[in-house]
Design an enzyme around this catalytic site. Structure first.
Site, mmCIF file in Angstrom:
data_model
loop_
_atom_site.group_PDB
_atom_site.id
_atom_site.type_symbol
_atom_site.label_atom_id
_atom_site.label_comp_id
_atom_site.label_asym_id
_atom_site.label_seq_id
_atom_site.Cartn_x
_atom_site.Cartn_y
_atom_site.Cartn_z
ATOM 1 N N GLU A 88 -32.292 -20.668 -26.093
ATOM 2 C CA GLU A 88 -31.634 -21.037 -24.859
ATOM 3 C C GLU A 88 -31.469 -19.827 -23.959
ATOM 4 O O GLU A 88 -31.220 -18.714 -24.415
ATOM 5 C CB GLU A 88 -30.277 -21.670 -25.144
ATOM 6 N N CYS A 140 -28.879 -14.785 -18.792
ATOM 7 C CA CYS A 140 -28.434 -14.447 -20.141
ATOM 8 C C CYS A 140 -29.560 -14.815 -21.099
ATOM 9 O O CYS A 140 -29.892 -15.988 -21.245
ATOM 10 C CB CYS A 140 -27.161 -15.248 -20.424
ATOM 11 N N CYS A 159 -28.595 -15.798 -36.035
ATOM 12 C CA CYS A 159 -28.076 -14.430 -36.156
ATOM 13 C C CYS A 159 -27.707 -14.184 -37.612
ATOM 14 O O CYS A 159 -27.250 -15.103 -38.289
ATOM 15 C CB CYS A 159 -26.840 -14.249 -35.269
ATOM 16 N N CYS A 180 -18.017 -17.199 -33.304
ATOM 17 C CA CYS A 180 -19.297 -17.418 -32.630
ATOM 18 C C CYS A 180 -20.109 -18.513 -33.305
ATOM 19 O O CYS A 180 -20.332 -18.474 -34.516
ATOM 20 C CB CYS A 180 -20.096 -16.120 -32.629
ATOM 21 N N CYS A 215 -20.780 -18.482 -23.456
ATOM 22 C CA CYS A 215 -21.042 -17.528 -24.531
ATOM 23 C C CYS A 215 -20.796 -18.134 -25.897
ATOM 24 O O CYS A 215 -19.784 -18.788 -26.106
ATOM 25 C CB CYS A 215 -20.078 -16.352 -24.443
#
Ligand code: SAH
Ligand code: SF4
Length: 383
Positions: free
Chosen positions: A112, A126, A133, A140, A362
């Protein structure tokens, strides 16, 4: 309704067997042109410059548009390389002008990318550096997804190209751009993919192409201390640090990488970041978590920790996601925290939430759209 949600999808593109020229640095492009016998070595430099301009200034996706390149050469290049854009699986536009694209760069590899207007000089993109990750920051959503893999330079550059296509910014405008800044704050830890990130920055910053200045490119890291120096030396990018806590005991919990590289080591590496100055400040990101890190004492500790550093502070209201163990601090708490930072000389530190209606904030990238698509699929099958 201002927001649009387009779930239409084209058939899956096959992974390109040919290398994509858009992911090559100038040197790589020159070498590839020689290897592919498209130009004899002495001419390769000139040929590479011409091709570079077509690809990165004009944004062409077809070799035949390169009108100052001989026909046979164009045909030879088309045989050896590709210029195809990846497939845009989903495109959403928020009421506030934020745009989000879900891009499939290869089978099973979806990233994305979010464009946020009125950030930086004109608007910021962004970008993601990895799919998933390996780190597991507690707040997150990306951290809950296993790492699929590092993105290649081509896949990082493609995110900029797709945004540029959509914003109508080819050829690269020098003035009045809508896309003026790049932030590596999408999915993944950029410093675990420094090779891909550094090559992508070389391409994006090149003056004969997309030409986004390195001073307008920011790389955000959770604090991979041993790579900070190399990041500065190889990219001259602006640095952002996801700090979120000023005590090791708390940061160990929120950002588990802190157990490996504690705050004192991180701060020392930041102080040594190449090129740091009052004109090139480091940004500290601090996510506001209710009852966790948001007291006036926390704000004062933050001011003390950053004393003497050329720094900016970015307070990020926590963006909730299903299953998250945290809540966002109350607005008055965030304002009280910001007021303490203001008094210490840090201007406008609260990051306004953007694109919330399209889940573009975010730490929310990818997984939420996967859910939406899954529910859309369910709707289609049940109707
Ligand atoms: N891995 C890098 C860059 C990607 S995350 C890093 O951690 O810095 C970009 C920023 O979003 C980081 O500051 C991260 O801490 C923050 N973030 C992640 N999840 C969030 C959430 N749910 N709400 C608010 N900020 C979040
Ligand atoms: Fe990874 Fe950054 Fe999310 Fe932490 S905040 S899990 S480092 S993407």
């Amino acid at each position: 309704m201002g927001a649009t949600l387009d779930l239409s999808r084209a058939p899956t593109a096959k992974a390109p067997a040919k290398p994509n020229i858009a992911g090559m640095t100038r040197d790589e492009l020159r070498a590839a042109i020689v290897d592919a016998a498209v130009a004899l070595a002495p001419k390769a430099r000139m040929r590479a410059s011409q091709v570079w301009r077509w690809v990165h200034h004009y944004g062409v996706t077809d070799f035949d548009r390169m009108t100052d390149v001989a026909k046979e050469t164009r045909a030879a290049m088309a045989k050896a390389f590709t210029l195809a854009r990846p497939e845009v699986v989903e495109r959403q536009v928020s009421r506030d002008g934020t745009r989000k694209w879900l891009i499939r760069t290869a089978p099973g590899v979806e990233v994305e990318t979010v464009y946020i207007p009125d950030v930086g000089r004109a608007g910021a993109l962004c970008v993601s550096s990895q799919v998933g990750c390996t780190l597991n920051c507690t707040f997150c959503h990306t951290g809950t997804q296993a790492l699929v893999r590092n993105l290649t330079a081509a896949e990082i550059v493609a995110q900029v190209q797709v945004a540029r296509d959509d914003l109508g910014e080819w050829p690269s405008p020098k003035e009045d751009r809508r896309l003026s800044n790049i932030v590596f704050m999408g999915m993944g830890e950029p410093l675990y993919n420094l090779d891909g990130v550094a090559a992508a920055i070389d391409i994006i910053a090149d003056n004969e192409g997309i030409a986004i200045s390195r001073r307008r490119i920011t790389v955000s890291t959770s604090g991979v201390v041993p790579e900070l120096k190399a990041l500065g030396e190889r990219t001259q990018a602006m640095l952002a640090i996801s700090l979120h806590a000023t005590r090791d005991a708390l940061r160990d919990e929120l950002v588990p990488l802190n157990r490996k590289y504690p705050i004192a080591e991180l701060m020392a590496a930041i102080r040594a970041y190449p090129g740091l100055s009052n004109a090139r400040r480091v940004t500290f990101e601090y996510v506001m978590l209710k009852g966790v890190n948001d007291t006036p004492a926390d704000a004062k500790a933050l001011v003390r920790l950053l004393a003497g550093l050329p720094a900016k502070i970015n307070l990020i209201p926590f963006n909730p996601w299903p299953g998250a163990i945290h809540e966002c601090s109350d607005w008055p708490t965030i304002e009280a925290f910001a007021a303490i930072l203001n008094r210490a000389g840090y201007a406008s530190p609260i990051r306004t939430p953007r694109g919330r209606d399209i889940l573009a904030a975010c730490g929310q990238l990818k997984s939420e759209s996967e859910k939406l698509r899954a529910s859309a699929r369910r709707k289609v099958t049940s109707s």
